[in-house]
Design a protein around this motif. Structure first.
Motif, mmCIF file in Angstrom:
data_model
loop_
_atom_site.group_PDB
_atom_site.id
_atom_site.type_symbol
_atom_site.label_atom_id
_atom_site.label_comp_id
_atom_site.label_asym_id
_atom_site.label_seq_id
_atom_site.Cartn_x
_atom_site.Cartn_y
_atom_site.Cartn_z
ATOM 1 N N PRO A 52 0.800 -1.231 0.000
ATOM 2 C CA PRO A 52 0.000 0.000 0.000
ATOM 3 C C PRO A 52 0.830 1.278 0.000
ATOM 4 O O PRO A 52 0.289 2.363 -0.232
ATOM 5 C CB PRO A 52 -0.835 -0.115 1.281
ATOM 6 N N ASN A 53 2.126 1.153 0.232
ATOM 7 C CA ASN A 53 2.984 2.336 0.278
ATOM 8 C C ASN A 53 3.856 2.490 -0.969
ATOM 9 O O ASN A 53 4.718 3.370 -1.013
ATOM 10 C CB ASN A 53 3.884 2.279 1.522
ATOM 11 N N ALA A 54 3.641 1.644 -1.948
ATOM 12 C CA ALA A 54 4.541 1.637 -3.103
ATOM 13 C C ALA A 54 3.816 1.936 -4.413
ATOM 14 O O ALA A 54 2.611 1.733 -4.558
ATOM 15 C CB ALA A 54 5.247 0.284 -3.204
ATOM 16 N N GLU A 55 4.608 2.432 -5.343
ATOM 17 C CA GLU A 55 4.186 2.606 -6.735
ATOM 18 C C GLU A 55 5.200 1.861 -7.585
ATOM 19 O O GLU A 55 6.404 1.996 -7.365
ATOM 20 C CB GLU A 55 4.172 4.099 -7.089
ATOM 21 N N VAL A 56 4.722 1.062 -8.537
ATOM 22 C CA VAL A 56 5.634 0.190 -9.285
ATOM 23 C C VAL A 56 5.400 0.322 -10.794
ATOM 24 O O VAL A 56 4.435 0.950 -11.242
ATOM 25 C CB VAL A 56 5.472 -1.289 -8.865
ATOM 26 N N VAL A 57 6.295 -0.290 -11.555
ATOM 27 C CA VAL A 57 6.183 -0.291 -13.012
ATOM 28 C C VAL A 57 5.311 -1.462 -13.452
ATOM 29 O O VAL A 57 5.463 -2.594 -12.975
ATOM 30 C CB VAL A 57 7.580 -0.404 -13.668
ATOM 31 N N VAL A 104 -6.661 -1.722 -10.728
ATOM 32 C CA VAL A 104 -7.174 -0.572 -9.978
ATOM 33 C C VAL A 104 -8.010 -1.018 -8.778
ATOM 34 O O VAL A 104 -7.878 -0.480 -7.672
ATOM 35 C CB VAL A 104 -8.009 0.335 -10.917
ATOM 36 N N LYS A 105 -8.859 -2.022 -8.985
ATOM 37 C CA LYS A 105 -9.702 -2.510 -7.891
ATOM 38 C C LYS A 105 -8.866 -3.060 -6.746
ATOM 39 O O LYS A 105 -9.129 -2.762 -5.572
ATOM 40 C CB LYS A 105 -10.642 -3.591 -8.421
ATOM 41 N N THR A 106 -7.839 -3.852 -7.066
ATOM 42 C CA THR A 106 -6.993 -4.437 -6.032
ATOM 43 C C THR A 106 -6.169 -3.364 -5.326
ATOM 44 O O THR A 106 -6.006 -3.391 -4.095
ATOM 45 C CB THR A 106 -6.062 -5.498 -6.636
ATOM 46 N N ALA A 107 -5.639 -2.404 -6.096
ATOM 47 C CA ALA A 107 -4.849 -1.314 -5.511
ATOM 48 C C ALA A 107 -5.698 -0.488 -4.557
ATOM 49 O O ALA A 107 -5.231 -0.074 -3.478
ATOM 50 C CB ALA A 107 -4.265 -0.437 -6.616
ATOM 51 N N ASN A 108 -6.941 -0.226 -4.910
ATOM 52 C CA ASN A 108 -7.836 0.525 -4.031
ATOM 53 C C ASN A 108 -8.197 -0.283 -2.788
ATOM 54 O O ASN A 108 -8.298 0.262 -1.675
ATOM 55 C CB ASN A 108 -9.116 0.911 -4.777
ATOM 56 N N LEU A 109 -8.400 -1.584 -2.972
ATOM 57 C CA LEU A 109 -8.822 -2.451 -1.869
ATOM 58 C C LEU A 109 -7.783 -2.506 -0.759
ATOM 59 O O LEU A 109 -8.124 -2.385 0.428
ATOM 60 C CB LEU A 109 -9.104 -3.858 -2.405
#
Length: 213
Positions: A99-104, A143-148
């Protein structure tokens, strides 16, 4: 001998007036194009001596790895988008596991036979590719999983073609340059001018460095 039946009134005599049923039966409307051809100015694309774009190429937040090859089968294009087989781009987005990361994310269009398949592989879970029949289906899962995992109440709706870069004007221009693109019967051709006046915001177009994809 050919016999022509004419509508009759209650006394059995023919009449030329349409019946109530005929009045209610509306003719079918032909589906009109919702996309029209327009002119767009885009940044100048870096090219080699043969005029080919220098790949990998950064176009805004997208990095083009491969433009792929045009497929003339029916479902590999719409009036708005072309889905080249082997098309590859990368872009950054929120991680689906941290939840704290942004990835490629590595996005590819595969040959699914009758229709394209859209594959997304996240940098932090390379062994769990997401494959769907549409770009929107694939990206909606991300997107759904990232939001969840972030407990976000945001909408999970997403434009898959845009997240794939297929709606970006410079990328559309480069795809239109591919052999066979001008032979697609349903695609509505757009007109792009490199180096023309750029009004408002536009995506920078520069060669990618080795560590950017």
């Amino acid at each position: 001998m050919q016999i022509t039946l004419r509508p009759t009134v209650g006394n059995g005599l023919p009449t030329g007036r349409p019946s109530e049923l005929q009045k209610l039966a509306k003719p079918k409307r032909l589906k009109a194009h919702t996309v029209t051809s327009k002119n767009y100015s885009i940044p100048t694309v870096p090219r080699d001596k043969q005029g080919r774009p220098l790949l990998p190429l950064n176009v805004g937040i997208m990095t083009i790895i491969n433009l792929g090859e045009v497929c003339k089968r029916e479902h590999f294009h719409t009036e708005r988008y072309i889905f080249p087989i082997g098309y590859e781009v990368t872009r950054r987005y929120l991680s689906t596991v941290d939840p704290n990361a942004e990835v490629v994310y590595h996005c590819t269009i595969l040959d699914g036979g009758d229709a394209p398949k859209f594959q997304i592989i996240a940098q932090d879970v390379p062994d769990k590719p997401i494959i769907a029949g549409t770009a929107t289906g694939a990206w909606s899962t991300v997107v759904k999983t990232a939001n969840l995992i972030r407990n976000r109440q945001h909408s999970n709706s997403v434009s898959g073609p845009d997240f794939y870069g297929l709606g970006q004007n410079t990328i559309k221009h480069l795809i239109q340059e591919l052999p066979g693109a001008n032979e697609l019967k349903n695609y509505v051709w757009q007109k792009f001018v490199e180096g023309g006046p750029l009004g408002g915001r536009h995506a920078a177009v520069i060669p990618a460095l080795p560590d950017e994809h």
